[in-house]
Design an enzyme around this catalytic site. Structure first.
Site, PDB file in Angstrom:
ATOM      1  N   ASP A 101       1.107  -3.814  -1.401  1.00 37.46           N
ATOM      2  CA  ASP A 101       1.306  -2.949  -2.214  1.00 37.46           C
ATOM      3  C   ASP A 101       2.200  -1.388  -1.264  1.00 37.46           C
ATOM      4  O   ASP A 101       1.445  -1.718  -0.080  1.00 37.46           O
ATOM      5  CB  ASP A 101      -0.147  -2.221  -2.762  1.00 37.46           C
ATOM      6  CG  ASP A 101      -0.083  -3.299  -3.809  1.00 37.46           C
ATOM      7  OD1 ASP A 101       0.833  -4.318  -4.066  1.00 37.46           O
ATOM      8  OD2 ASP A 101      -1.087  -3.469  -4.305  1.00 37.46           O
ATOM      9  N   ASP A 102       2.143  -0.782  -1.662  1.00 38.74           N
ATOM     10  CA  ASP A 102       1.701   0.884  -1.248  1.00 38.74           C
ATOM     11  C   ASP A 102       3.043   1.369  -0.419  1.00 38.74           C
ATOM     12  O   ASP A 102       3.399   2.199  -0.147  1.00 38.74           O
ATOM     13  CB  ASP A 102       0.107   1.122  -0.652  1.00 38.74           C
ATOM     14  CG  ASP A 102      -0.728   0.769  -0.975  1.00 38.74           C
ATOM     15  OD1 ASP A 102      -0.313   0.974  -2.571  1.00 38.74           O
ATOM     16  OD2 ASP A 102      -2.067   0.943  -0.443  1.00 38.74           O
ATOM     17  N   HIS A 152       4.622   0.960  -8.445  1.00 36.59           N
ATOM     18  CA  HIS A 152       2.773   1.078  -7.890  1.00 36.59           C
ATOM     19  C   HIS A 152       2.465   2.673  -7.890  1.00 36.59           C
ATOM     20  O   HIS A 152       1.274   2.695  -7.229  1.00 36.59           O
ATOM     21  CB  HIS A 152       2.678   0.803  -6.983  1.00 36.59           C
ATOM     22  CG  HIS A 152       0.916   0.239  -6.198  1.00 36.59           C
ATOM     23  ND1 HIS A 152       0.316  -1.085  -7.552  1.00 36.59           N
ATOM     24  CD2 HIS A 152       0.288   0.725  -5.401  1.00 36.59           C
ATOM     25  CE1 HIS A 152      -1.128  -0.631  -6.787  1.00 36.59           C
ATOM     26  NE2 HIS A 152      -0.802   0.229  -5.615  1.00 36.59           N
ATOM     27  N   HIS A 156      -0.344   6.837  -6.155  1.00 37.51           N
ATOM     28  CA  HIS A 156      -1.987   5.690  -6.327  1.00 37.51           C
ATOM     29  C   HIS A 156      -2.657   6.695  -6.650  1.00 37.51           C
ATOM     30  O   HIS A 156      -3.402   6.137  -6.078  1.00 37.51           O
ATOM     31  CB  HIS A 156      -1.680   5.705  -4.340  1.00 37.51           C
ATOM     32  CG  HIS A 156      -2.214   4.055  -4.369  1.00 37.51           C
ATOM     33  ND1 HIS A 156      -3.439   4.077  -4.447  1.00 37.51           N
ATOM     34  CD2 HIS A 156      -1.719   2.980  -4.135  1.00 37.51           C
ATOM     35  CE1 HIS A 156      -4.151   3.068  -4.427  1.00 37.51           C
ATOM     36  NE2 HIS A 156      -3.226   2.063  -3.976  1.00 37.51           N
ATOM     37  N   HIS A 246      -1.178  -5.208   2.300  1.00 40.95           N
ATOM     38  CA  HIS A 246      -0.326  -3.465   1.874  1.00 40.95           C
ATOM     39  C   HIS A 246       0.490  -4.193   3.049  1.00 40.95           C
ATOM     40  O   HIS A 246       0.297  -3.961   4.460  1.00 40.95           O
ATOM     41  CB  HIS A 246      -2.061  -3.148   1.778  1.00 40.95           C
ATOM     42  CG  HIS A 246      -2.444  -3.525   0.827  1.00 40.95           C
ATOM     43  ND1 HIS A 246      -3.452  -4.246   1.063  1.00 40.95           N
ATOM     44  CD2 HIS A 246      -2.421  -2.353  -0.591  1.00 40.95           C
ATOM     45  CE1 HIS A 246      -4.238  -4.013  -0.884  1.00 40.95           C
ATOM     46  NE2 HIS A 246      -3.792  -2.549  -0.356  1.00 40.95           N
TER      47      HIS A 246
END
Length: 279
Positions: A101-102, A152, A156, A246
């Site tokens: 993620d991210d 995503h 965020h 991540h």
């Protein structure tokens, strides 16, 4: 995500996500999109409400998963509106899914991609739109090497605090930039912090995306040590497990080092590391 977000109690948000439960089995197949063509699967079933319907005003991003002039590699059926995200994929055999993620992050993502390529493994990358926009070559590399590119959100945020228009903007802008870079809009999305609500399920479905959560959280964002990350993955390993790590949002050197250790160990244990495909 450009920096680690410190919104109220991630643990509280994770408890909220856990309270949603695990989505029931769906008609998915796990294939390597580079070496194997997509195969037919049973119709997607599970926890769902009415068919995807969007009732907001005009949108900057078209609410269709594939909108380019050229035909996509395959066009899955429109997803229903779910009430829970997928956390475990029991129908993929003795396989596991790795997800990151991210990102993409120019410092850490290339090392993760190098490790995956060295072992001929595909993974899911849930990208933040602002990071994708700033690192387009990395997005192309992720896609070109056969990994699944997911949505995503753009910045965020805590989605449960946004209006419908806010959720639409966060998901729509991200899908739009991913489609511009790769030629294909994402078919999966993951809510930041694992915080889902009805708006996110409805809007994600209207954009042609299925919600994907996780089974094993490495908590690598807390920088617990490489050995701890490896241990969490190994202890949580199992058929159909989805692992969350991540590749951006902070110092991810431990995540990179951990992947180099646990990935060959999982393969030696007989697990197939793959990505889910939708019909």
């Amino acid at each position: 995500m450009k920096s680690e977000h410190r919104l109220p109690s991630r643990r509280t948000v994770l408890r909220l996500a856990a309270g949603l439960g695990t989505a029931t089995a769906v008609g998915l197949v796990a294939t390597d999109p580079v070496t194997s063509p997509p195969r037919s699967a049973a119709p997607v079933t599970g926890a769902a409400g009415a068919p995807a319907a969007f009732r907001s005003g005009p949108l900057a991003y078209r609410l269709r998963p594939m909108t380019g002039q050229a035909p996509p590699r395959y066009r899955p059926a429109a997803p229903p509106v779910r009430t829970r995200p997928f956390e475990h994929l029991p129908d993929i055999g003795n396989a596991m899914v790795l997800s990151f993620d991210d990102g993409p992050d120019p410092l850490y993502t290339p090392h993760i991609l190098d490790t995956l390529r060295a072992h001929d493994v595909r993974a899911m990358f849930f990208l933040c739109g602002e990071m994708a926009n700033d690192n387009r070559d990395l997005v192309r590399r992720i896609s070109d090497e056969g990994h699944t590119v997911g949505n995503h959100s753009w910045t965020h945020p805590l989605v449960t605090k946004l209006s419908r228009a806010g959720v639409t903007d966060e998901l729509g802008r991200t899908s739009e930039v991913i489609e511009k870079i790769t030629g294909e809009a994402p078919l999966w999305y993951r809510a930041p912090y694992g915080a889902w609500n009805r708006n996110s399920f409805e809007i994600g479905a209207a954009m042609g995306m299925e919600p994907m959560a996780w089974t094993v959280d490495t908590l690598d964002w807390t920088v617990p040590g490489t050995g701890t990350i490896v241990r969490r993955v190994r202890q949580g390993a199992g058929a159909g497990v989805v692992v969350l790590s991540h590749d951006a949002g902070g110092n991810r050197s431990q995540s990179v080092a951990a992947l180099r250790r646990y990935l060959p160990e999982l393969l030696d244990d007989g697990y197939r590391l793959t990505v889910p495909q939708r019909r």
